[in-house]
Design a protein around this motif. Structure first.
Motif, PDB file in Angstrom:
ATOM      1  N   UNK A  87      68.312  39.273  13.255  1.00  0.00           N
ATOM      2  CA  UNK A  87      67.045  38.825  12.704  1.00  0.00           C
ATOM      3  C   UNK A  87      66.700  39.675  11.470  1.00  0.00           C
ATOM      4  N   UNK A  88      65.982  39.118  10.529  1.00  0.00           N
ATOM      5  CA  UNK A  88      65.575  39.893   9.351  1.00  0.00           C
ATOM      6  C   UNK A  88      64.474  40.880   9.732  1.00  0.00           C
ATOM      7  N   UNK A  89      64.400  41.980   8.993  1.00  0.00           N
ATOM      8  CA  UNK A  89      63.336  42.951   9.220  1.00  0.00           C
ATOM      9  C   UNK A  89      61.963  42.349   8.977  1.00  0.00           C
ATOM     10  N   UNK A  90      61.867  41.481   7.985  1.00  0.00           N
ATOM     11  CA  UNK A  90      60.606  40.808   7.664  1.00  0.00           C
ATOM     12  C   UNK A  90      60.103  40.016   8.868  1.00  0.00           C
ATOM     13  N   UNK A  91      60.971  39.223   9.458  1.00  0.00           N
ATOM     14  CA  UNK A  91      60.559  38.389  10.589  1.00  0.00           C
ATOM     15  C   UNK A  91      60.231  39.234  11.812  1.00  0.00           C
ATOM     16  N   UNK A  92      61.055  40.212  12.097  1.00  0.00           N
ATOM     17  CA  UNK A  92      60.796  41.079  13.264  1.00  0.00           C
ATOM     18  C   UNK A  92      59.443  41.769  13.107  1.00  0.00           C
ATOM     19  N   UNK A  95      56.603  39.296  13.781  1.00  0.00           N
ATOM     20  CA  UNK A  95      56.472  39.013  15.216  1.00  0.00           C
ATOM     21  C   UNK A  95      55.865  40.210  15.934  1.00  0.00           C
ATOM     22  N   UNK A  96      56.314  41.415  15.589  1.00  0.00           N
ATOM     23  CA  UNK A  96      55.761  42.609  16.235  1.00  0.00           C
ATOM     24  C   UNK A  96      54.254  42.710  16.023  1.00  0.00           C
ATOM     25  N   UNK A  97      53.787  42.562  14.788  1.00  0.00           N
ATOM     26  CA  UNK A  97      52.353  42.635  14.521  1.00  0.00           C
ATOM     27  C   UNK A  97      51.602  41.506  15.239  1.00  0.00           C
ATOM     28  N   UNK A  98      52.150  40.294  15.199  1.00  0.00           N
ATOM     29  CA  UNK A  98      51.453  39.146  15.803  1.00  0.00           C
ATOM     30  C   UNK A  98      51.385  39.239  17.326  1.00  0.00           C
ATOM     31  N   UNK A  99      52.303  39.984  17.921  1.00  0.00           N
ATOM     32  CA  UNK A  99      52.349  40.087  19.380  1.00  0.00           C
ATOM     33  C   UNK A  99      51.407  41.163  19.924  1.00  0.00           C
ATOM     34  N   UNK A 109      51.865  31.348  24.637  1.00  0.00           N
ATOM     35  CA  UNK A 109      51.845  29.929  24.971  1.00  0.00           C
ATOM     36  C   UNK A 109      52.043  28.983  23.809  1.00  0.00           C
ATOM     37  N   UNK A 110      52.210  29.516  22.611  1.00  0.00           N
ATOM     38  CA  UNK A 110      52.322  28.700  21.389  1.00  0.00           C
ATOM     39  C   UNK A 110      53.712  28.068  21.316  1.00  0.00           C
ATOM     40  N   UNK A 111      53.801  26.746  21.115  1.00  0.00           N
ATOM     41  CA  UNK A 111      55.114  26.127  20.896  1.00  0.00           C
ATOM     42  C   UNK A 111      55.706  26.612  19.567  1.00  0.00           C
ATOM     43  N   UNK A 112      56.930  27.108  19.623  1.00  0.00           N
ATOM     44  CA  UNK A 112      57.613  27.647  18.448  1.00  0.00           C
ATOM     45  C   UNK A 112      59.044  27.138  18.433  1.00  0.00           C
ATOM     46  N   UNK A 113      59.510  26.703  17.267  1.00  0.00           N
ATOM     47  CA  UNK A 113      60.920  26.340  17.076  1.00  0.00           C
ATOM     48  C   UNK A 113      61.502  27.223  15.987  1.00  0.00           C
ATOM     49  N   UNK A 129      69.317  33.193  17.713  1.00  0.00           N
ATOM     50  CA  UNK A 129      69.352  33.597  19.124  1.00  0.00           C
ATOM     51  C   UNK A 129      68.485  34.835  19.344  1.00  0.00           C
ATOM     52  N   UNK A 130      68.564  35.784  18.410  1.00  0.00           N
ATOM     53  CA  UNK A 130      67.740  36.990  18.514  1.00  0.00           C
ATOM     54  C   UNK A 130      66.264  36.641  18.354  1.00  0.00           C
ATOM     55  N   UNK A 131      65.937  35.812  17.368  1.00  0.00           N
ATOM     56  CA  UNK A 131      64.539  35.419  17.153  1.00  0.00           C
ATOM     57  C   UNK A 131      63.973  34.723  18.387  1.00  0.00           C
ATOM     58  N   UNK A 132      64.758  33.867  19.003  1.00  0.00           N
ATOM     59  CA  UNK A 132      64.307  33.161  20.206  1.00  0.00           C
ATOM     60  C   UNK A 132      64.009  34.155  21.326  1.00  0.00           C
ATOM     61  N   UNK A 133      64.868  35.158  21.496  1.00  0.00           N
ATOM     62  CA  UNK A 133      64.643  36.175  22.528  1.00  0.00           C
ATOM     63  C   UNK A 133      63.381  36.986  22.231  1.00  0.00           C
ATOM     64  N   UNK A 134      63.201  37.397  20.979  1.00  0.00           N
ATOM     65  CA  UNK A 134      62.039  38.198  20.592  1.00  0.00           C
ATOM     66  C   UNK A 134      60.758  37.377  20.752  1.00  0.00           C
ATOM     67  N   UNK A 135      60.783  36.127  20.331  1.00  0.00           N
ATOM     68  CA  UNK A 135      59.608  35.262  20.468  1.00  0.00           C
ATOM     69  C   UNK A 135      59.253  35.028  21.931  1.00  0.00           C
ATOM     70  N   UNK A 136      60.275  34.855  22.768  1.00  0.00           N
ATOM     71  CA  UNK A 136      60.028  34.701  24.200  1.00  0.00           C
ATOM     72  C   UNK A 136      59.349  35.937  24.775  1.00  0.00           C
TER      73      UNK A 136
END
Length: 190
Positions: A87-92, A95-99, A109-113, A129-136
């Motif tokens: 995953x890119x550092x930007x995306x991680x 996600x970290x801040x938003x979580x 509970x937000x639907x994410x693709x 695959x990494x993004x899906x795991x982190x988002x989960x």
């Protein structure tokens, strides 16, 4: 009776304006039809590196805005390249801040693709695959995926748009499933 709007926040995992993954989001926005609105998040460069010392009253304004935009969306679509098989550092960082703070994830509970494009033959598969795991882990309800787009450079037309029919069909399918999940979601319209 007026049909309820479905708001999708599209987040590019790259800051580069001409990113192939940004082009995937642009193509998906072009495919969207009423009642779907796709808003592409443009402010990733303003999000500081995650630091727990700046939570609570010290949370930076761009982070508060990111969380608000995720919460007000009915669904989220992420398109990210793959950097060093992950995953890119930007995306991680987003996600970290938003979580945060713990137990109050904007993704709860937000639907994410997740989709992703790469010049390689793997189509950013490992990143997705990494993004899906982190988002989960962040509480998102991941819808489908991964959705790799390989050798993306060959799919872009002379105007810089994704012009490949199979890729557009895949994006339409992703959007249809994501919108369906959002319409059925108890957090839709929240």
């Amino acid at each position: 009776m007026q049909e309820q709007r479905i708001r999708v926040l599209a987040i590019p995992g790259s800051l580069r304006r001409a990113s192939y993954n940004r082009k995937l989001l642009d193509a998906t926005r072009q495919l969207a039809r009423d009642p779907v609105d796709i808003d592409i998040y443009e402010d990733g460069q303003h999000i500081p590196l995650f630091n727990e010392d700046f939570e609570g009253d010290l949370t930076p304004q761009p982070v508060l805005e990111l969380r608000s935009r995720i919460r007000s969306a009915d669904a989220v679509l992420i398109a990210s390249p793959e950097y060093n098989s992950s995953i890119t550092g930007v995306l991680k960082n987003l996600i970290d801040w938003a979580s945060r703070p713990y137990g109050q994830s904007a993704f709860a509970g937000k639907p994410v693709s997740v989709v992703g494009a790469s010049p390689s033959r793997f189509g950013a598969l490992r990143s997705q695959e990494t993004a899906i795991a982190v988002l989960g882990s962040a509480g998102a309800r991941v819808v489908g995926g991964p959705h790799p787009v390989e050798r993306v450079f060959a799919l872009v037309d002379p105007d810089g748009r994704i012009g490949d029919g199979a890729t557009l069909e895949m994006l339409q399918g992703v959007l249809t499933k994501l919108v369906g999940a959002a319409a059925a979601s108890p957090v839709a319209g929240s």
